[in-house]
Write a protein that holds these residues in place. Structure first.
Motif, mmCIF file in Angstrom:
data_model
loop_
_atom_site.group_PDB
_atom_site.id
_atom_site.type_symbol
_atom_site.label_atom_id
_atom_site.label_comp_id
_atom_site.label_asym_id
_atom_site.label_seq_id
_atom_site.Cartn_x
_atom_site.Cartn_y
_atom_site.Cartn_z
ATOM 1 N N ASN A 195 0.869 -1.176 0.000
ATOM 2 C CA ASN A 195 0.000 0.000 0.000
ATOM 3 C C ASN A 195 0.903 1.222 0.000
ATOM 4 N N LEU A 196 0.769 2.056 -1.028
ATOM 5 C CA LEU A 196 1.609 3.245 -1.167
ATOM 6 C C LEU A 196 0.734 4.487 -1.176
ATOM 7 N N THR A 197 1.117 5.492 -0.416
ATOM 8 C CA THR A 197 0.374 6.749 -0.397
ATOM 9 C C THR A 197 1.255 7.864 -0.940
ATOM 10 N N MET A 198 0.607 8.835 -1.595
ATOM 11 C CA MET A 198 1.282 10.007 -2.130
ATOM 12 C C MET A 198 0.511 11.255 -1.702
ATOM 13 N N GLU A 199 1.236 12.349 -1.529
ATOM 14 C CA GLU A 199 0.624 13.653 -1.256
ATOM 15 C C GLU A 199 1.364 14.704 -2.059
ATOM 16 N N TRP A 200 0.666 15.773 -2.402
ATOM 17 C CA TRP A 200 1.332 16.896 -3.055
ATOM 18 C C TRP A 200 0.576 18.187 -2.738
ATOM 19 N N GLY A 201 1.270 19.295 -2.914
ATOM 20 C CA GLY A 201 0.659 20.600 -2.712
ATOM 21 C C GLY A 201 1.409 21.650 -3.498
ATOM 22 N N MET A 202 0.759 22.783 -3.764
ATOM 23 C CA MET A 202 1.416 23.836 -4.525
ATOM 24 C C MET A 202 0.881 25.202 -4.117
ATOM 25 N N ASP A 203 1.751 26.195 -4.209
ATOM 26 C CA ASP A 203 1.421 27.597 -3.969
ATOM 27 C C ASP A 203 2.159 28.389 -5.040
ATOM 28 N N LEU A 204 1.463 28.671 -6.144
ATOM 29 C CA LEU A 204 2.101 29.262 -7.313
ATOM 30 C C LEU A 204 1.376 30.521 -7.762
ATOM 31 N N MET A 205 2.112 31.391 -8.415
ATOM 32 C CA MET A 205 1.563 32.558 -9.085
ATOM 33 C C MET A 205 1.897 32.424 -10.566
ATOM 34 N N THR A 206 0.871 32.345 -11.412
ATOM 35 C CA THR A 206 1.069 32.263 -12.857
ATOM 36 C C THR A 206 0.615 33.564 -13.494
ATOM 37 N N PRO A 207 1.517 34.335 -14.093
ATOM 38 C CA PRO A 207 1.126 35.590 -14.740
ATOM 39 C C PRO A 207 0.319 35.322 -16.004
ATOM 40 N N PHE A 208 -0.381 36.355 -16.492
ATOM 41 C CA PHE A 208 -1.190 36.203 -17.694
ATOM 42 C C PHE A 208 -0.353 35.711 -18.872
ATOM 43 N N GLU A 209 0.831 36.245 -19.008
ATOM 44 C CA GLU A 209 1.736 35.807 -20.068
ATOM 45 C C GLU A 209 3.117 35.615 -19.463
ATOM 46 N N GLY A 210 3.384 34.404 -19.034
ATOM 47 C CA GLY A 210 4.662 34.134 -18.400
ATOM 48 C C GLY A 210 4.664 32.779 -17.737
ATOM 49 N N CYS A 211 5.633 32.571 -16.858
ATOM 50 C CA CYS A 211 5.857 31.274 -16.240
ATOM 51 C C CYS A 211 5.579 31.337 -14.736
ATOM 52 N N PRO A 212 5.129 30.222 -14.157
ATOM 53 C CA PRO A 212 4.779 30.228 -12.736
ATOM 54 C C PRO A 212 5.994 30.394 -11.831
ATOM 55 N N ALA A 213 5.750 31.051 -10.709
ATOM 56 C CA ALA A 213 6.758 31.202 -9.658
ATOM 57 C C ALA A 213 6.117 30.784 -8.349
ATOM 58 N N GLY A 214 6.929 30.191 -7.468
ATOM 59 C CA GLY A 214 6.405 29.753 -6.181
ATOM 60 C C GLY A 214 6.989 28.420 -5.792
ATOM 61 N N SER A 215 6.217 27.624 -5.062
ATOM 62 C CA SER A 215 6.748 26.374 -4.542
ATOM 63 C C SER A 215 5.702 25.271 -4.587
#
Length: 259
Positions: A195-215
């Motif tokens: 039995n394997l469990t996974m978790e994930w989370g994100m806190d990102l800012m994606t601009p209208f025209e650009g690339c995401p920044a955050g963690s």
């Protein structure tokens, strides 16, 4: 979201994880809750990072009402439809499948999607006037197979949620999810399970025209991966676990709003 590769990885590695986990055969009772090794944990973690990257790329068009990039394309014959009672866009689908001739594997895939736009006065049927997009997904796969190596069963369930807040310069994305993978193999007088469990989370800012920044982070068994998005199209990760540290950089496809 783009969980499909995780489900494919589940099918490919499922009972194979029993071997890489270092579990031992038992002719009487199955072995439970075996640890995953670093190599397999890294592969799962990188697939989860790719899923998060695709989430970030899908947000700008979705915020404009184009749901195709959110993950149903290529997995479902349908798109979410407006549900007046729930005041949300909803998709629920179950697909049965067989593999081999004659069939050596049978199973089903499950997908449920719920999307709601909200403004200052509550839910809205479209992004017009919205300040928030709430995305929820439940997905899974069950598979039973019989072959030369024995009889195996696999059950994969995933749940995720992402809340997107519309800002003047882009989209704040806060999300989390978890997955549970159960696999068993019976071959002759021996049986194994895990039995394997996974978790994930994100806190990102994606601009209208650009690339995401955050963690973001991904946790697979005892291994945890921290990810930093540099806003220039790179996702730098470090995975730490029992007697193990590894690192790398993944490329991010940066989304732009639908025209």
């Amino acid at each position: 979201m783009k969980y499909w590769k995780l489900m494919t990885l589940t099918a490919v590695l499922g009972c194979g994880l029993l071997a890489v986990s270092g579990c031992e055969s038992d002719p009487v009772a199955p072995q439970e809750n075996h640890d995953i090794d670093a190599e397999a944990a890294q592969e799962w973690s990188l697939q989860a990072i790719e899923m998060i990257n695709q989430m970030a790329a899908a947000v700008p068009p979705a915020a404009e009402g184009d749901f195709s990039a959110l993950g149903t394309e290529g997995k479902s014959a349908s798109e979410p439809v407006w549900d007046e009672e729930q005041m949300a866009w909803v998709l629920v689908e179950t697909v049965n499948f067989t593999e081999g001739d004659p069939p050596t594997a049978t199973g089903e895939t499950r997908l449920a999607v719920w999307i709601q736009f909200r403004g200052d006065e509550g839910p809205l049927p479209s992004p017009l006037g919205a300040t928030v997009m709430d995305y929820r997904e439940a997905a899974g796969m069950t598979m039973h197979s019989e072959g030369e190596q024995g009889v195996s069963d696999l059950d994969f369930d995933l749940a995720s949620r992402m809340v997107v807040t519309f800002q003047e310069t882009g989209y704040d994305m806060n999300g989390s999810g978890e997955a549970d993978i159960q696999a068993s193999l019976v071959a002759g007088d021996r049986s194994e399970s895990m039995n394997l469990t996974m978790e994930w989370g994100m806190d990102l800012m994606t601009p209208f025209e650009g690339c995401p920044a955050g963690s973001a982070f991904v946790k697979v068994g005892p291994y945890r991966t921290e990810v930093v998005y540099d806003g220039q199209g790179g996702a730098n990760w470090v995975m730490v676990g029992p007697n193990h540290t590894s690192s790398g950089t993944e490329a991010v496809d940066c989304g732009v709003p639908a025209q």
